[in-house]
Enzyme design. Sequence first.
Site, short mmCIF file in Angstrom:
data_model
loop_
_atom_site.label_atom_id
_atom_site.label_comp_id
_atom_site.label_asym_id
_atom_site.label_seq_id
_atom_site.Cartn_x
_atom_site.Cartn_y
_atom_site.Cartn_z
NE ARG A 1 -3.94 -2.09 2.25
CZ ARG A 1 -4.71 -2.48 3.24
NH1 ARG A 1 -4.55 -1.95 4.45
NH2 ARG A 1 -5.66 -3.39 3.05
CE LYS B 1 -16.03 -11.63 7.19
NZ LYS B 1 -15.36 -10.33 7.46
N GLY C 1 -6.90 -10.27 1.45
CA GLY C 1 -5.72 -10.57 2.26
C GLY C 1 -5.20 -11.99 2.13
N GLY D 1 -12.24 -5.97 0.72
CA GLY D 1 -13.62 -5.51 0.84
C GLY D 1 -13.94 -4.39 -0.13
#
Length: 402
Positions: free
Chosen positions: A38, A202, A360, A383
């Site tokens: 990042r 999820k 991740g 996400g």
Amino acid sequence: MKIIKTVKDFNFKNKKTLLRVDFNVPIDKNHRIIDDTRIQYSIPTIKKIISDQGKVILITHFGRPKGKNLKSLSLNFLVHILSKKLKTHIKFHDNCIGDETEKKVNELKKGEILLLENLRFYKEEEEENEQFAKKLAKLGEFYVNDAFSVSHRSHTSISLLPKLFNNNKCIGMLMEKEILFLNKFLSGKGKKPITVLLGGAKIYSKIKVIENMINFSDYLIIGGGISYPFIKIKGGKVGNSIIKDDQTIDHRLIHSILSKDNRNIIHFPNDVIIADSFNNSANTKICNIYSIPDKWIGLDIGPNSIKHFCHIIKKSKTILWNGPMGVFEFKKFSTGTKSIAKAIAKSTTENESFSLVGGGDSIAALKTEGYDKKISYLSTGGGAMLEYLKNKSSIGIQSIIM
């Protein structure tokens, strides 16, 4: 989507520029950075502003201090790292708002960089607080968002702060690149065959993505925990396999997706590694995914599924992957995920396929095996990537183009 301005559209000469980055990087117990992706991706944006002789004020969060000023989550450790990467001295101030902070900002000279303390030391950052936004806005004349990985969050510095800058706001080069590559998939104009692999646990975060992708993908591979609700609805027995969000899933959506699959593009695992308990030392065996015995749990895809999925990847020209194929954190159940990582890296380097990987665990699998440098683009957001693939935008992007 409306045209969104980037740092390339502005000259920042002598302008105080609030640059929202995401330097919430993973560290070890000695505060050594494990993965600086990042930071690396935001360096070009910082360099653009200082090359214009602008004044950069870096704002970011780190960890989850929940509004407490915790020394262990201070950003001070980044000063040396950023100074080394940018080959210039980085200034640091131990707050992100207030009179003293304003004084430090006003003392900046052209081409200088000031890193402010952790935004989340104030609980207002995560509460969409207008007063906190106004205090932050006092520090800059321009606002730049280069924090794609949190662009889906309704946090003050992402959703409210940009609105206080009228037309003096834009996205950075990291954000621009993420949008460019994700739009490539959403347009369906990538080289064929187009393959999308979705895993993880999820399902609610991926249902809409599956709905969007089914219209133009050639292969849609669904593995990991999110495969079990589909198998269950198709009449299979999934034993005690973890079905997260099972009570909140609208099963009609799953039925709808399955009914739309008239081209038979959706591919589920046909065999899985099951275990008698959820731990790395559990007893295991290979089982058909539709026939998992009671009290047994599916924790990884099996050898036949690996072979089938890797065959699809090998012939694909455009590949998107988000989410592991099993419980990747347990070595015993990481084979499926690692095999997928290897296959995507190989297809990218040998077949000149375009590959985009986010999330991740997926990126961790690539890095563990040394394949991360062989992927076309590593997304900085898991996400955020899914949110964009669902809605073709995000809160952070909308607050820039308003």
